[in-house]
Design an enzyme around this catalytic site. Sequence first.
Site, PDB file in Angstrom:
ATOM      1  N   CYS A 175       0.823  -1.232   0.000  1.00  0.00           N
ATOM      2  CA  CYS A 175       0.000   0.000   0.000  1.00  0.00           C
ATOM      3  C   CYS A 175       0.847   1.268   0.000  1.00  0.00           C
ATOM      4  CB  CYS A 175      -0.934  -0.012   1.195  1.00  0.00           C
ATOM      5  SG  CYS A 175      -1.917  -1.509   1.260  1.00  0.00           S
ATOM      6  N   HIS A 181      -3.460   6.724   3.041  1.00  0.00           N
ATOM      7  CA  HIS A 181      -3.878   5.464   2.412  1.00  0.00           C
ATOM      8  C   HIS A 181      -5.268   5.101   2.943  1.00  0.00           C
ATOM      9  CE1 HIS A 181      -4.166   1.426   1.112  1.00  0.00           C
ATOM     10  NE2 HIS A 181      -3.922   0.887   2.294  1.00  0.00           N
ATOM     11  N   ASN A 202     -10.224  -0.572   0.058  1.00  0.00           N
ATOM     12  CA  ASN A 202      -8.761  -0.471   0.049  1.00  0.00           C
ATOM     13  C   ASN A 202      -8.256  -0.945  -1.321  1.00  0.00           C
ATOM     14  OD1 ASN A 202      -6.017  -0.831   0.400  1.00  0.00           O
ATOM     15  ND2 ASN A 202      -6.194  -1.871   2.371  1.00  0.00           N
TER      16      ASN A 202
HETATM   17  O1  UT7 Z   1      -3.760  -1.720   3.680  1.00  0.00           O
HETATM   18  C1  UT7 Z   1      -2.778  -2.240   4.527  1.00  0.00           C
HETATM   19  C2  UT7 Z   1      -3.098  -2.088   5.919  1.00  0.00           C
HETATM   20  N1  UT7 Z   1      -4.370  -2.660   6.238  1.00  0.00           N
HETATM   21  C3  UT7 Z   1      -4.917  -2.347   7.364  1.00  0.00           C
HETATM   22  O2  UT7 Z   1      -4.368  -1.565   8.083  1.00  0.00           O
HETATM   23  C4  UT7 Z   1      -6.208  -3.012   7.742  1.00  0.00           C
HETATM   24  C5  UT7 Z   1      -6.143  -3.364   9.187  1.00  0.00           C
HETATM   25  N2  UT7 Z   1      -7.249  -4.026   9.812  1.00  0.00           N
HETATM   26  C6  UT7 Z   1      -8.578  -3.688   9.770  1.00  0.00           C
HETATM   27  O3  UT7 Z   1      -9.026  -2.871   9.000  1.00  0.00           O
HETATM   28  C7  UT7 Z   1      -9.442  -4.350  10.805  1.00  0.00           C
HETATM   29  O4  UT7 Z   1      -8.635  -5.057  11.701  1.00  0.00           O
HETATM   30  C8  UT7 Z   1     -10.546  -5.300  10.238  1.00  0.00           C
HETATM   31  C9  UT7 Z   1     -11.625  -4.480   9.563  1.00  0.00           C
HETATM   32  C10 UT7 Z   1      -9.926  -6.284   9.265  1.00  0.00           C
HETATM   33  C11 UT7 Z   1     -11.195  -6.085  11.383  1.00  0.00           C
HETATM   34  O5  UT7 Z   1     -11.688  -5.202  12.384  1.00  0.00           O
HETATM   35  P1  UT7 Z   1     -11.362  -5.460  13.916  1.00  0.00           P
HETATM   36  O6  UT7 Z   1     -12.075  -4.440  14.685  1.00  0.00           O
HETATM   37  O7  UT7 Z   1      -9.883  -5.546  14.063  1.00  0.00           O
HETATM   38  O8  UT7 Z   1     -12.066  -6.852  14.151  1.00  0.00           O
HETATM   39  P2  UT7 Z   1     -11.456  -8.227  14.718  1.00  0.00           P
HETATM   40  O9  UT7 Z   1     -10.583  -8.879  13.705  1.00  0.00           O
HETATM   41  O10 UT7 Z   1     -10.887  -7.986  16.078  1.00  0.00           O
HETATM   42  O11 UT7 Z   1     -12.782  -9.103  14.863  1.00  0.00           O
HETATM   43  C12 UT7 Z   1     -13.833  -8.737  15.752  1.00  0.00           C
HETATM   44  C13 UT7 Z   1     -14.999  -9.703  15.607  1.00  0.00           C
HETATM   45  C14 UT7 Z   1     -14.610 -11.173  15.703  1.00  0.00           C
HETATM   46  O12 UT7 Z   1     -15.601 -11.830  16.456  1.00  0.00           O
HETATM   47  P3  UT7 Z   1     -15.363 -12.195  18.025  1.00  0.00           P
HETATM   48  O13 UT7 Z   1     -14.133 -13.055  18.035  1.00  0.00           O
HETATM   49  O14 UT7 Z   1     -15.158 -10.869  18.702  1.00  0.00           O
HETATM   50  O15 UT7 Z   1     -16.616 -12.909  18.401  1.00  0.00           O
HETATM   51  C15 UT7 Z   1     -14.670 -11.645  14.270  1.00  0.00           C
HETATM   52  O16 UT7 Z   1     -14.946 -13.017  14.148  1.00  0.00           O
HETATM   53  O17 UT7 Z   1     -15.659  -9.551  14.339  1.00  0.00           O
HETATM   54  C16 UT7 Z   1     -15.842 -10.849  13.729  1.00  0.00           C
HETATM   55  N3  UT7 Z   1     -15.799 -10.689  12.271  1.00  0.00           N
HETATM   56  C17 UT7 Z   1     -16.892 -10.450  11.515  1.00  0.00           C
HETATM   57  N4  UT7 Z   1     -18.182 -10.292  11.829  1.00  0.00           N
HETATM   58  C18 UT7 Z   1     -19.035 -10.022  10.827  1.00  0.00           C
HETATM   59  C19 UT7 Z   1     -14.691 -10.715  11.460  1.00  0.00           C
HETATM   60  N5  UT7 Z   1     -15.063 -10.491  10.185  1.00  0.00           N
HETATM   61  C20 UT7 Z   1     -16.409 -10.311  10.194  1.00  0.00           C
HETATM   62  C21 UT7 Z   1     -17.347 -10.031   9.200  1.00  0.00           C
HETATM   63  N6  UT7 Z   1     -18.639  -9.882   9.555  1.00  0.00           N
HETATM   64  N7  UT7 Z   1     -16.987  -9.873   7.899  1.00  0.00           N
END
Ligand code: UT7
Length: 320
Positions: free
Chosen positions: A114, A245, A275
Amino acid sequence: MIYASFKSIGAYIPTEVRSNQWFIDRMDTNDEWITKRTGIKERRIASSEEETSDLGAKAAKIAMNRAGISSADIDLIICATISPDYMCMPSTACLIAEKLDRRDVMALDISAACTGFIYALSVAKAFIESGMKKNVLIIGAEKLSNIVDYTDRTTCMLFGDGAGAAIISATQNKDEAIVDIQCSADGSQKDLLLTPSVQSSEASFMQMKGNETFKIAVRTLTSDVQKIMEKNSYKNEDIDLFIPHQANYRIIKAVGDALKFEDKQKVLTVEKYGNTSSASIPMAINECFEDGRLVKGKTMLLDAFGGGLTWGSAIIKFNG
Ligand code: UT7
């Protein structure tokens, strides 16, 4: 003294719109989760006839047109991408050169995820300031839909396709010059965001440890801007457009708030395009150009972070 100036911008936005509903119809997710966690409502998807080099060449033609130059005037083509048409060779830049009817030009790809567009900008600046090249075409182009695992609900809804391009040209006027660019990398954090190696038996889909990446992204993007602003004695009021970004609305908000930029300075396109990796910054610059926020003399602050890890920032006066 020769300086590098940012002469023009162009972008190609694929026509197919993929809304959150597409994902809801195929996996266990919902609009509230995607919107709240990412800020994304839609992304664009390239057609089966369009590869990354097609997206890049279309953006490049617009950028050349706006700079008032033809492809014959270009003496270096740099394409930043993590979704090249071919795995290792030929480079996407070579394919773009062909699509621009050039058979005798230096052309190379940059792999910095990125941060790729800022890396390309930095290489273009160095070539121009050394006197080796006069007009450099830089491109960020991605068909990420080719490398996204659409069975992985934690990452697949984040990404989209698109391309942006810019012409960087030599000038003797210091007032038109790119002010500064800084680029960094740390390979020890390679496991956070990767596509498996070509020798691997796994399919070559992108893998990301989202939550860890998120926290490092916020910290790194913030401190990198503080560094470049301090080094150049710039204050927030010297910046017209803060163009980070576009990975996640929450990352942009956290970084923007920590740096105390006003809403009118922050540029946001993640809601519409998701993204698009190396294409996200030039697509956002293009949006500002087309809606009139970016005119000659305005100062942009770019800030990116991605797999590698890589990160970088730039202070640029627009000379279009
Ligand atoms: O471009 C290069 C750099 N990229 C980035 O910087 C992106 C970085 N990361 C992110 O944007 C975020 O971490 C995400 C959007 C990918 C995820 O958000 P988060 O707040 O970090 O969520 P998480 O991974 O901690 O997951 C929270 C919960 C989990 O459930 P539990 O374990 O709390 O019950 C996941 O299973 O959300 C659940 N989950 C979903 N729920 C509904 C994960 N994906 C989904 C989904 N729909 N698609």
